[in-house]
Design a protein around this motif. Structure first.
Motif, PDB file in Angstrom:
ATOM      1  N   ALA A  52       1.165  -0.975   0.093  1.00 58.93           N
ATOM      2  CA  ALA A  52      -0.071  -0.568   0.070  1.00 58.93           C
ATOM      3  C   ALA A  52       1.248   0.828   0.070  1.00 58.93           C
ATOM      4  N   LEU A  53       0.281   2.339  -0.076  1.00 58.02           N
ATOM      5  CA  LEU A  53       0.725   3.709  -0.310  1.00 58.02           C
ATOM      6  C   LEU A  53       0.262   4.459   0.229  1.00 58.02           C
ATOM      7  N   THR A  54       0.747   4.968   0.712  1.00 58.04           N
ATOM      8  CA  THR A  54       0.443   6.870   1.680  1.00 58.04           C
ATOM      9  C   THR A  54       0.570   7.602   1.104  1.00 58.04           C
ATOM     10  N   VAL A  55       0.228   8.903   1.730  1.00 59.63           N
ATOM     11  CA  VAL A  55       1.200  10.644   0.882  1.00 59.63           C
ATOM     12  C   VAL A  55       0.170  11.097   2.529  1.00 59.63           C
ATOM     13  N   PHE A  56       0.887  12.084   3.290  1.00 59.27           N
ATOM     14  CA  PHE A  56       0.094  12.519   4.744  1.00 59.27           C
ATOM     15  C   PHE A  56       1.155  13.302   4.708  1.00 59.27           C
ATOM     16  N   ASP A  57      -0.190  15.237   4.619  1.00 62.99           N
ATOM     17  CA  ASP A  57       0.998  16.437   5.887  1.00 62.99           C
ATOM     18  C   ASP A  57       0.303  15.911   7.198  1.00 62.99           C
ATOM     19  N   PRO A  58       1.411  15.674   8.265  1.00 60.28           N
ATOM     20  CA  PRO A  58       0.876  15.721   9.630  1.00 60.28           C
ATOM     21  C   PRO A  58       1.247  17.162  10.504  1.00 60.28           C
ATOM     22  N   ASP A  59       1.193  18.769   9.044  1.00 57.15           N
ATOM     23  CA  ASP A  59       1.076  19.390   9.183  1.00 57.15           C
ATOM     24  C   ASP A  59       0.800  20.649   9.281  1.00 57.15           C
ATOM     25  N   ALA A  60      -0.836  20.041   8.379  1.00 63.04           N
ATOM     26  CA  ALA A  60      -1.836  21.041   7.852  1.00 63.04           C
ATOM     27  C   ALA A  60      -2.423  21.147   9.276  1.00 63.04           C
ATOM     28  N   PRO A  61      -3.255  22.663   8.837  1.00 63.84           N
ATOM     29  CA  PRO A  61      -4.187  22.864   9.630  1.00 63.84           C
ATOM     30  C   PRO A  61      -6.042  22.413  10.225  1.00 63.84           C
ATOM     31  N   THR A  62      -5.456  21.584  10.707  1.00 65.77           N
ATOM     32  CA  THR A  62      -6.446  20.520  10.894  1.00 65.77           C
ATOM     33  C   THR A  62      -6.087  19.425  12.166  1.00 65.77           C
ATOM     34  N   SER A  63      -7.006  19.007  12.773  1.00 64.15           N
ATOM     35  CA  SER A  63      -6.835  18.058  13.980  1.00 64.15           C
ATOM     36  C   SER A  63      -6.632  17.069  13.620  1.00 64.15           C
ATOM     37  N   SER A  64      -6.344  16.595  12.575  1.00 68.74           N
ATOM     38  CA  SER A  64      -6.415  15.376  12.196  1.00 68.74           C
ATOM     39  C   SER A  64      -5.291  14.899  10.756  1.00 68.74           C
ATOM     40  N   GLY A  65      -4.330  15.970  10.362  1.00 63.45           N
ATOM     41  CA  GLY A  65      -3.590  16.094   9.196  1.00 63.45           C
ATOM     42  C   GLY A  65      -4.429  15.994   8.360  1.00 63.45           C
ATOM     43  N   PHE A  66      -3.325  15.788   7.134  1.00 60.06           N
ATOM     44  CA  PHE A  66      -3.965  15.956   5.463  1.00 60.06           C
ATOM     45  C   PHE A  66      -3.952  14.544   4.622  1.00 60.06           C
ATOM     46  N   TRP A  67      -4.805  14.170   3.835  1.00 60.28           N
ATOM     47  CA  TRP A  67      -4.021  13.308   3.083  1.00 60.28           C
ATOM     48  C   TRP A  67      -4.419  13.456   2.193  1.00 60.28           C
ATOM     49  N   ARG A 119       5.602  18.580   6.229  1.00 62.35           N
ATOM     50  CA  ARG A 119       6.206  17.695   5.465  1.00 62.35           C
ATOM     51  C   ARG A 119       5.070  16.772   4.498  1.00 62.35           C
ATOM     52  N   TYR A 120       5.331  15.905   3.802  1.00 58.49           N
ATOM     53  CA  TYR A 120       4.655  15.198   3.641  1.00 58.49           C
ATOM     54  C   TYR A 120       5.487  14.054   3.114  1.00 58.49           C
ATOM     55  N   GLN A 121       4.151  12.841   4.243  1.00 60.89           N
ATOM     56  CA  GLN A 121       4.903  12.358   4.160  1.00 60.89           C
ATOM     57  C   GLN A 121       4.444  10.668   3.170  1.00 60.89           C
ATOM     58  N   PHE A 122       5.445   9.920   2.479  1.00 61.65           N
ATOM     59  CA  PHE A 122       5.381   9.562   1.039  1.00 61.65           C
ATOM     60  C   PHE A 122       5.492   7.952   2.103  1.00 61.65           C
ATOM     61  N   THR A 123       4.448   7.003   2.201  1.00 59.15           N
ATOM     62  CA  THR A 123       5.008   6.286   3.326  1.00 59.15           C
ATOM     63  C   THR A 123       4.797   4.359   2.133  1.00 59.15           C
ATOM     64  N   VAL A 124       5.449   3.416   1.931  1.00 58.78           N
ATOM     65  CA  VAL A 124       4.938   1.751   1.663  1.00 58.78           C
ATOM     66  C   VAL A 124       4.801   1.053   2.866  1.00 58.78           C
ATOM     67  N   TRP A 125       3.633   0.307   2.249  1.00 60.44           N
ATOM     68  CA  TRP A 125       3.742  -0.634   3.629  1.00 60.44           C
ATOM     69  C   TRP A 125       3.507  -1.852   3.222  1.00 60.44           C
ATOM     70  N   ALA A 126       4.228  -2.894   3.575  1.00 64.71           N
ATOM     71  CA  ALA A 126       4.227  -4.315   3.168  1.00 64.71           C
ATOM     72  C   ALA A 126       2.955  -5.256   3.652  1.00 64.71           C
ATOM     73  N   LEU A 127       2.539  -5.718   3.541  1.00 66.42           N
ATOM     74  CA  LEU A 127       1.227  -6.883   3.753  1.00 66.42           C
ATOM     75  C   LEU A 127       0.829  -7.914   4.009  1.00 66.42           C
ATOM     76  N   PRO A 128       0.797  -8.338   4.549  1.00 73.34           N
ATOM     77  CA  PRO A 128       0.382 -10.112   4.598  1.00 73.34           C
ATOM     78  C   PRO A 128      -0.933 -10.862   3.974  1.00 73.34           C
ATOM     79  N   GLU A 129      -1.338  -9.800   3.115  1.00 72.01           N
ATOM     80  CA  GLU A 129      -2.225 -10.782   2.157  1.00 72.01           C
ATOM     81  C   GLU A 129      -2.243  -9.245   1.400  1.00 72.01           C
ATOM     82  N   GLU A 130      -2.825 -10.157   0.100  1.00 69.94           N
ATOM     83  CA  GLU A 130      -3.037  -9.567  -1.239  1.00 69.94           C
ATOM     84  C   GLU A 130      -4.712  -8.098  -1.737  1.00 69.94           C
ATOM     85  N   THR A 131      -5.096  -8.517  -0.562  1.00 72.32           N
ATOM     86  CA  THR A 131      -6.120  -7.051  -0.622  1.00 72.32           C
ATOM     87  C   THR A 131      -6.337  -7.226   1.018  1.00 72.32           C
ATOM     88  N   LEU A 132      -6.618  -5.329   1.137  1.00 76.19           N
ATOM     89  CA  LEU A 132      -6.738  -4.899   2.315  1.00 76.19           C
ATOM     90  C   LEU A 132      -8.320  -5.166   3.287  1.00 76.19           C
TER      91      LEU A 132
END
Length: 163
Positions: A52-67, A119-132
């Motif tokens: 999986a791949l996610t891109v997240f901004d933890p510095d966005a002016p929200t209480s939950s960041g920005f996806w 900051r823009y966090q590009f994260t790749v996730w290795a998963l144990p199943e073919e479908t999340l």
């Protein structure tokens, strides 16, 4: 969940450095090209069945960041994503989820003008199943929860941007 051998890199991004304007969003007052960067990963855990791949901004002016991008079910034999695939050109079988712009495509950087560096966090996730195990209409929070609960390992590359 951290495995030092599992790494994420990009010819388009450098850890801790500003992204090029080509990766800036086109909207919300921004005028970039909204092109997703090329990404490559190496040395995933042996039992990886998908990524999986996610891109997240933890510095966005929200209480939950920005996806900015959420993609799951990337085939286990993938070693990265080409530049520009974030505009509806993902490999077959991949699923995208709504980002905080309200789109399933890549949403580039667009911090509020004068808000400072984000900051823009590009994260790749290795998963144990073919479908999340999430429904196709799952929220970013649910996708993130399931990734954190199930990942074998993750690797992050953090780029920055300001306006």
């Amino acid at each position: 969940m951290t495995d030092a051998r599992f790494t994420l890199s990009s010819p388009d991004l450098q850890e801790g450095h500003f992204m090029a304007k080509v990766h800036e969003f086109d909207g919300f007052g921004c005028s970039g090209d909204n092109v997703s960067p090329e990404l490559a990963w190496q040395n995933p855990p042996q039992d990886t069945k998908s990524f999986a791949l996610t891109v997240f901004d933890p510095d966005a002016p929200t209480s939950s960041g920005f996806w900015h991008w959420l993609v799951t079910d990337i085939p286990a034999d993938a070693t990265g994503l080409a530049q520009g695939v974030g505009k509806g050109r993902l490999p077959p079988g991949c699923r995208s989820f709504n980002n905080d712009y309200g789109s399933k495509d890549f949403g580039g950087a667009c911090p509020p003008e004068g808000h400072g560096m984000h900051r823009y966090q590009f994260t790749v996730w290795a998963l144990p199943e073919e479908t999340l195990a999430v429904p196709d209409d799952a929220s970013a929070a649910v996708v993130s929860f399931m990734l954190n609960a199930n990942a074998l390992a993750k690797a992050t590359l953090t780029a920055t941007y300001a306006r």
